[in-house]
Scaffold this motif. Structure first.
Motif, mmCIF file in Angstrom:
data_model
loop_
_atom_site.group_PDB
_atom_site.id
_atom_site.type_symbol
_atom_site.label_atom_id
_atom_site.label_comp_id
_atom_site.label_asym_id
_atom_site.label_seq_id
_atom_site.Cartn_x
_atom_site.Cartn_y
_atom_site.Cartn_z
ATOM 1 N N ARG A 171 -1.029 2.916 2.964
ATOM 2 C CA ARG A 171 -1.936 2.257 3.828
ATOM 3 C C ARG A 171 -3.275 2.349 3.497
ATOM 4 N N ASP A 172 -4.322 3.279 2.774
ATOM 5 C CA ASP A 172 -5.106 2.935 1.992
ATOM 6 C C ASP A 172 -4.968 2.447 0.412
ATOM 7 N N SER A 229 -7.584 2.272 -1.645
ATOM 8 C CA SER A 229 -8.244 2.575 -2.338
ATOM 9 C C SER A 229 -7.413 3.867 -3.036
ATOM 10 N N ARG A 230 -6.648 4.439 -1.947
ATOM 11 C CA ARG A 230 -6.593 5.452 -2.969
ATOM 12 C C ARG A 230 -5.460 6.132 -3.949
ATOM 13 N N ARG A 262 -4.009 0.760 -9.881
ATOM 14 C CA ARG A 262 -4.768 -0.832 -8.824
ATOM 15 C C ARG A 262 -4.523 -2.014 -9.714
ATOM 16 N N GLU A 267 -1.525 -4.320 1.687
ATOM 17 C CA GLU A 267 -1.881 -3.032 2.077
ATOM 18 C C GLU A 267 -1.228 -2.397 3.808
ATOM 19 N N SER A 304 1.578 0.054 6.391
ATOM 20 C CA SER A 304 2.393 0.715 6.982
ATOM 21 C C SER A 304 3.767 0.163 6.378
#
Length: 294
Positions: free
Chosen positions: A31-32, A34-35, A41, A48, A50
């Motif tokens: 979803r994100d 950046s997490r 990464r 990105e 769902s």
């Protein structure tokens, strides 16, 4: 190409690192982005969004040989069944559309249980839906997660106790999430398996909650007790936190089924994984407790 959903969760994050350690080519659905850890990464392809969104899956699945599937929890969902099935329907259609050959899903032990089991029944419905995709499918069928106890760390440290709804003197089947990731990694990197099966994944111990409390106390160096909570009191607690009637029903039915032995048939045939409860307490719970105390 292996596609991994929920790559920042307790199971998914461990799975991603295991697969990267084996130099597998990975695409993750998150979803994100950046997490994701920076070291992850830079080594994976990221989609990105769902994975209940067909458009996201159409970006993620082209060229995929295998898919790791986990439905993220949503306590606010009005119905566990609809939550699981919304994801599963999108997943099954996309797997068939993109001809993905193998799918490994995170489910629950207890397939074939004759009574409603709330969230657990929702997982079984997910398995049936994913099975219609035509892919080879393994439903990793698990009992109580040891990591669930991390959510009670404040009570363990502050009150010297943790609470569940099951009897304190009856064995409680459990599993460490790192072992789930290990089984999933083995399946995703050796695609010689065929057909569709439920695969019980259970830890090696047969401790009761009372016995778990004793182990926790020894590892933390302080007295720890187990306190049983009635299903009625648990339902009242959920309502006090804003849970609706269906959400309360989904959770209390699951715990009632657990109390009545929904895991027992799978426990009897499961090949035990490697992480026992004492090792998990020493290597996971105690470091978390130490970090909380510092």
């Amino acid at each position: 190409m292996i596609v991994v959903t929920t790559p920042t969760g307790q199971i998914g994050s461990r799975l991603v690192r295991r697969l990267l350690d084996q130099d597998e080519e990975l695409r993750v659905v998150v979803r994100d982005a950046s997490r994701l850890d920076d070291t992850v990464r830079e080594r994976v392809e990221t989609i990105e969004g769902s994975h209940d969104d067909p458009a996201v899956l159409d970006k993620a699945l082209p060229g995929a040989e295998a898919l790791f599937w986990l439905v993220p929890p949503n306590p606010a969902a009005p119905s566990a069944a609809e939550h699981y099935l919304r994801f599963a329907r999108a997943g099954a259609d996309a797997v068939a559309r993109h001809d993905v050959g193998h799918v490994v899903g995170v489910s629950s032990a207890g397939h074939g249980w004759p009574a409603p089991a709330g969230v657990l029944s929702a997982a079984f419905a997910m398995d049936a839906e994913l099975g219609r995709s035509g892919a080879a499918y393994r439903a990793l069928s698990m009992p109580f997660y040891m990591e669930n106890l991390l959510g009670q760390l404040d009570a363990i440290l502050g009150q010297g106790a943790f609470s569940l709804t099951c009897a304190g003197d009856l064995p409680l089947a459990s599993i460490a999430t790192r072992d789930i990731a290990g089984v999933a990694a083995d399946l995703l990197t050796d695609l010689s398996w065929t057909g569709q099966e439920n695969l019980p994944v259970f830890g090696p111990g047969r401790l009761t909650p009372d016995g778990m409390a004793e182990v926790i106390g020894r590892e933390l160096g302080r007295p720890v007790a187990y306190r049983r909570v009635s299903l009625d009191d648990y339902a009242s607690f959920l309502r006090s936190r804003g849970a609706g009637d269906q959400a309360v029903k989904d959770l209390t039915e699951a715990f009632a089924a657990q109390d009545h032995g929904i895991y027992d048939a799978d426990w009897a045939i499961a090949a035990p994984t490697s992480t026992d409860f004492r090792t998990w307490c020493r290597e996971v719970l105690k470091p978390a407790a130490d970090a909380r105390a510092s």
